[in-house]
Design a protein around this motif. Structure first.
Motif, mmCIF file in Angstrom:
data_model
loop_
_atom_site.group_PDB
_atom_site.id
_atom_site.type_symbol
_atom_site.label_atom_id
_atom_site.label_comp_id
_atom_site.label_asym_id
_atom_site.label_seq_id
_atom_site.Cartn_x
_atom_site.Cartn_y
_atom_site.Cartn_z
ATOM 1 N N ARG A 11 0.645 -1.266 -0.069
ATOM 2 C CA ARG A 11 0.080 -0.078 0.092
ATOM 3 C C ARG A 11 1.012 1.322 0.101
ATOM 4 N N PRO A 12 0.380 2.340 -0.468
ATOM 5 C CA PRO A 12 1.195 3.404 -0.412
ATOM 6 C C PRO A 12 1.482 3.999 0.901
ATOM 7 N N LEU A 13 0.924 3.811 1.966
ATOM 8 C CA LEU A 13 1.404 4.603 3.002
ATOM 9 C C LEU A 13 2.655 3.283 3.725
ATOM 10 N N GLN A 14 2.392 2.301 3.476
ATOM 11 C CA GLN A 14 3.579 1.177 3.775
ATOM 12 C C GLN A 14 4.811 1.265 2.925
ATOM 13 N N TRP A 15 4.651 1.726 1.736
ATOM 14 C CA TRP A 15 5.771 2.134 0.905
ATOM 15 C C TRP A 15 6.453 3.394 1.273
ATOM 16 N N LEU A 16 5.646 4.411 1.719
ATOM 17 C CA LEU A 16 6.402 5.732 2.288
ATOM 18 C C LEU A 16 6.801 5.306 3.716
ATOM 19 N N LEU A 17 6.369 4.853 4.530
ATOM 20 C CA LEU A 17 6.978 4.483 5.738
ATOM 21 C C LEU A 17 8.148 3.908 5.448
ATOM 22 N N HIS A 18 8.232 2.729 4.554
ATOM 23 C CA HIS A 18 9.542 1.915 4.343
ATOM 24 C C HIS A 18 10.864 2.869 3.790
#
Length: 90
Positions: A11-18
Motif C-alpha cells: 500500500r502507498p502508506l506502507q511504501w512511504l513508511l518503508h
C-alpha cells in the motif's frame, strides 16, 4: 528501478513508511545527527516514532543501530550482524 516505484502488493502508506525508515537507517549510519533532528529529516516526526518504526523493522533501537552499523571513522564494533525484520540475531 527508481525508488518511487511501488512494489506490487504494498500500500502507498506502507511504501512511504518503508522509504522513511530506509532513509533513517542511512542517516544513522552516516551522520551524528541527534535523534529528534534525524527523525524530522527523514519524515518520521519524532524520536519516539523513529524508535518504534526502527525497532519493529530491525529489532534494534536507533542508538543500537547507529552503534552497530555506523560508517563513521572510529565507530561501530566491527561486527556485521544479520538481521531479520523485528528480531535481532547475533
Amino acid at each position: 528501478m527508481p525508488d518511487r516505484v511501488q512494489e506490487p502488493g504494498r500500500r502507498p502508506l506502507q511504501w512511504l513508511l518503508h522509504q522513511r525508515v530506509e532513509r533513517a537507517r542511512e542517516l544513522l549510519e552516516t551522520t551524528t545527527l541527534p535523534m529528534d533532528a534525524l527523525a524530522r529529516a527523514c519524515g518520521l516526526g519524532t524520536s519516539d516514532s523513529l524508535r518504534t518504526r526502527l525497532l519493529r523493522r530491525t529489532g534494534l533501537t536507533p542508538s543500537a543501530y547507529r552503534t552497530t552499523f555506523s560508517r563513521l571513522p572510529g565507530s561501530g564494533d566491527g561486527r556485521v550482524p544479520r538481521l531479520t525484520p523485528g528480531r535481532r540475531e547475533e
